[in-house]
Motif scaffolding. Structure first.
Motif, short mmCIF file in Angstrom:
data_model
loop_
_atom_site.label_atom_id
_atom_site.label_comp_id
_atom_site.label_asym_id
_atom_site.label_seq_id
_atom_site.Cartn_x
_atom_site.Cartn_y
_atom_site.Cartn_z
N LEU A 14 28.22 54.72 69.68
CA LEU A 14 27.71 53.94 68.50
C LEU A 14 27.45 52.66 69.47
CD1 LEU A 14 30.05 54.89 65.66
CD2 LEU A 14 27.51 55.65 66.04
N SER A 15 26.97 51.77 68.62
CA SER A 15 26.59 50.21 68.90
C SER A 15 27.92 49.81 69.66
CB SER A 15 26.30 49.39 67.97
OG SER A 15 25.84 48.09 68.21
N GLY A 16 27.88 49.10 70.91
CA GLY A 16 28.94 48.54 71.42
C GLY A 16 29.67 49.40 72.33
N GLY A 17 29.35 50.83 72.23
CA GLY A 17 30.05 51.94 73.08
C GLY A 17 31.06 52.62 72.38
N ASN A 18 31.34 52.40 71.23
CA ASN A 18 32.46 53.21 70.47
C ASN A 18 32.10 54.69 70.21
OD1 ASN A 18 35.21 53.01 69.14
ND2 ASN A 18 33.94 53.38 67.41
N PRO A 19 32.93 55.68 70.36
CA PRO A 19 32.64 56.90 70.54
C PRO A 19 32.42 57.50 68.91
CG PRO A 19 34.17 56.67 71.80
CD PRO A 19 33.97 55.53 71.22
N GLN A 20 31.51 58.22 68.66
CA GLN A 20 31.39 58.70 67.04
C GLN A 20 32.10 59.90 67.32
OE1 GLN A 20 27.29 59.67 65.48
NE2 GLN A 20 28.16 58.95 63.69
N GLY A 76 52.16 55.38 56.33
CA GLY A 76 50.81 54.38 56.66
C GLY A 76 50.74 54.22 58.13
N TRP A 77 49.57 53.46 58.43
CA TRP A 77 49.27 53.44 59.80
C TRP A 77 49.63 51.93 60.38
CZ3 TRP A 77 47.83 57.89 61.22
CH2 TRP A 77 47.23 58.74 60.59
N PHE A 78 50.10 51.76 61.54
CA PHE A 78 50.41 50.80 62.05
C PHE A 78 49.54 50.34 63.17
CE2 PHE A 78 53.01 53.82 64.44
CZ PHE A 78 52.68 53.46 65.66
N LEU A 79 48.73 50.95 63.64
CA LEU A 79 47.87 50.39 64.91
C LEU A 79 46.54 51.26 64.78
CD1 LEU A 79 49.23 50.37 68.28
CD2 LEU A 79 47.25 51.54 67.86
N GLY A 80 45.40 50.65 65.24
CA GLY A 80 44.23 51.18 65.35
C GLY A 80 43.36 50.69 66.42
N VAL A 81 42.49 51.67 67.10
CA VAL A 81 42.10 51.35 68.38
C VAL A 81 40.53 51.26 68.16
CG1 VAL A 81 41.59 52.07 70.84
CG2 VAL A 81 43.82 52.30 69.64
N HIS A 82 39.64 50.70 68.95
CA HIS A 82 38.21 50.59 68.55
C HIS A 82 37.51 50.10 69.98
CE1 HIS A 82 34.70 50.81 65.94
NE2 HIS A 82 34.22 49.78 66.85
N CYS A 83 36.48 50.73 70.59
CA CYS A 83 35.80 50.39 71.81
C CYS A 83 34.75 49.42 71.47
CB CYS A 83 35.22 51.43 72.41
SG CYS A 83 36.32 52.37 73.20
#
Length: 141
Positions: A14-20, A76-83
């Protein structure tokens, strides 16, 4: 005549290089995301995943909104990652409660970010934040 199996398509960036990557729960979609991370980010994604697993052996994983999420099952979730084009952004959803507080501010009151660039990563500090974050109430998404 036997039909050939079509080659598996590579995930779209996706835009910015984040995998879909399709939404999914468990390790498999997270590993698919990491495998699709471009350039140096793939190796860093493997490293982050291993550090998170080491810090939180019972970590629960998923991919939602084209981003890997890490949490405690039922908590629940404590952490997320994004490229992004030049860095990987790690979101600590209760980052304001971490010591020291991660440097990146957010529009969300509690969330703090860590931007990881190719040439700068403090593994010990990251691991300490992951351990702390995993002990806080998670984000429900």
């Amino acid at each position: 005549m036997a039909k050939s199996t079509p080659a598996k398509a590579e995930p779209k960036l996706l835009s910015g290089g984040n995998p879909q990557i399709a939404k999914g729960y468990g390790d498999a979609p997270v590993q698919a995301y990491i495998a699709a991370m471009p350039g140096w980010k793939r190796e860093m994604g493997e490293r982050l995943d291993a550090l998170i697993e080491r810090a939180v052996p019972a970590v629960h994983k998923a991919v939602k909104w084209n981003s890997p999420l890490y949490g405690i099952e039922g908590e629940g979730w404590f952490l997320g990652v994004h490229c992004f084009t030049r860095y990987i952004k790690v979101a600590f959803f209760r980052g304001l409660s971490l010591k020291p507080v991660p440097p990146g501010e957010s529009r969300s009151r509690d969330t703090r970010y860590l931007d990881i660039h190719e040439d700068a990563f403090d593994e010990a500090q990251f691991s300490a934040w992951v351990k702390q974050a995993s002990q806080l109430p998670g984000e429900r998404m």
